[in-house]
Design a protein around this motif. Structure first.
Motif, mmCIF file in Angstrom:
data_model
loop_
_atom_site.group_PDB
_atom_site.id
_atom_site.type_symbol
_atom_site.label_atom_id
_atom_site.label_comp_id
_atom_site.label_asym_id
_atom_site.label_seq_id
_atom_site.Cartn_x
_atom_site.Cartn_y
_atom_site.Cartn_z
ATOM 1 N N ASP A 230 0.849 -1.189 0.000
ATOM 2 C CA ASP A 230 0.000 0.000 0.000
ATOM 3 C C ASP A 230 0.875 1.225 0.000
ATOM 4 O O ASP A 230 1.854 1.306 0.751
ATOM 5 C CB ASP A 230 -0.906 -0.008 1.238
ATOM 6 N N LYS A 231 0.504 2.166 -0.827
ATOM 7 C CA LYS A 231 1.287 3.390 -0.897
ATOM 8 C C LYS A 231 0.296 4.542 -1.078
ATOM 9 O O LYS A 231 -0.649 4.436 -1.859
ATOM 10 C CB LYS A 231 2.248 3.330 -2.087
ATOM 11 N N ALA A 232 0.514 5.621 -0.357
ATOM 12 C CA ALA A 232 -0.388 6.758 -0.420
ATOM 13 C C ALA A 232 -0.479 7.285 -1.849
ATOM 14 O O ALA A 232 0.518 7.366 -2.554
ATOM 15 C CB ALA A 232 0.123 7.869 0.496
ATOM 16 N N GLY A 233 -1.693 7.619 -2.246
ATOM 17 C CA GLY A 233 -1.877 8.179 -3.579
ATOM 18 C C GLY A 233 -1.779 7.155 -4.689
ATOM 19 O O GLY A 233 -1.610 7.490 -5.856
ATOM 20 N N GLN A 234 -1.871 5.863 -4.326
ATOM 21 C CA GLN A 234 -1.822 4.811 -5.348
ATOM 22 C C GLN A 234 -2.753 3.688 -4.968
ATOM 23 O O GLN A 234 -2.996 3.427 -3.795
ATOM 24 C CB GLN A 234 -0.402 4.224 -5.458
ATOM 25 N N ARG A 235 -3.228 3.014 -5.972
ATOM 26 C CA ARG A 235 -4.034 1.831 -5.714
ATOM 27 C C ARG A 235 -3.066 0.785 -5.187
ATOM 28 O O ARG A 235 -1.891 0.763 -5.550
ATOM 29 C CB ARG A 235 -4.654 1.363 -7.033
ATOM 30 N N ARG A 236 -3.541 -0.080 -4.326
ATOM 31 C CA ARG A 236 -2.662 -1.112 -3.796
ATOM 32 C C ARG A 236 -2.196 -2.041 -4.920
ATOM 33 O O ARG A 236 -2.936 -2.345 -5.839
ATOM 34 C CB ARG A 236 -3.373 -1.901 -2.691
ATOM 35 N N ARG A 237 -0.954 -2.448 -4.789
ATOM 36 C CA ARG A 237 -0.374 -3.320 -5.817
ATOM 37 C C ARG A 237 0.113 -4.595 -5.160
ATOM 38 O O ARG A 237 0.501 -4.609 -4.010
ATOM 39 C CB ARG A 237 0.835 -2.641 -6.461
#
Lengths: 114, 114
Positions: free
Chosen positions: A71-78
């Motif tokens: 999870d990374k802020a400003g991104q969809r989870r990958r």
DNA sequence: CTTGATGTATCGTATAACCATATATGGCTA
DNA sequence: TAGCCATATATGGTTATACGATACATCAAG
């Protein structure tokens, strides 16, 4: 011209080899793998997401790749996949298989490979 | 070792190319084609009859090969297939496709072809 | 605020390989 | 003369799988 179906079938057979190769040196997520294959092949190889994701699940279920959610802020989870020890062995075997097949087909079909 | 499925898939995709190539210079019957592929590949490539015959019918239905029954004393009747004009064009296209794919896969999978 | 790129997910359908089995002929051998 | 193997073609039924279509979610650009 009508698609001969050869190209489609060829993609199927090589899909695992391609994916395993791409996660060999570093972890990558599904979308990235799809793009890489398309880009590096100059558009020759292209996977449908409905083929790519189930394939990733299959490879993980077999223990050849290992996925991890990031999870990374400003991104969809990958979900990042990396090659496992077992996967590395399979990759080596598949590379050999590929070379053997390519040589056999070229010989019988009368195709000279550069 | 477990079959990786890559080899099986690879055969599928290349089946048409192989068959068209074998009937390029002369007419051949089904059984002969199967044996030739197996022999010339050193056993690497081998088709099940339940795959080979339906494939021949399909190629004929598409007008790429033309079959002819040949009766000979002391032998079971054989159906000899030869390449048609349309088939010759397809064969040329498939050879090109094969080379393009082989190059792309080798590049991405990091396989060096001799 | 709509479009496009990014990102993961899956239902339903069509395609196709192949196991198993069937039919048929000739030659070899026990 | 019965059995088996190589040759030769054929297919029903099962199973695997690719992919079109669709869905959901986030952010940047216009």
């Amino acid at each position: 011209m009508a698609t001969t179906r050869l190209d489609r079938e060829l993609k199927k057979g090589s899909a695992e080899l391609l994916i395993l190769s791409l996660v060999e040196t570093r972890a990558r997520h599904g979308y990235e793998i799809g793009k890489l294959i398309e880009d590096r092949s100059g558009g020759t190889l292209k996977f449908n997401v409905a083929s790519l994701y189930p394939l990733l699940y299959r490879l993980e279920a077999r223990g050849w790749i290992q996925g991890r959610w990031v999870d990374k802020a400003g991104q969809r989870r990958r979900r990042y996949y990396k090659l496992t020890v077992a996967g590395r062995k399979v990759l080596g075997a598949q590379r050999t298989t590929w070379q053997t097949f390519a040589a056999a087909i070229s010989r019988i079909a009368g195709v000279q490979h550069a």
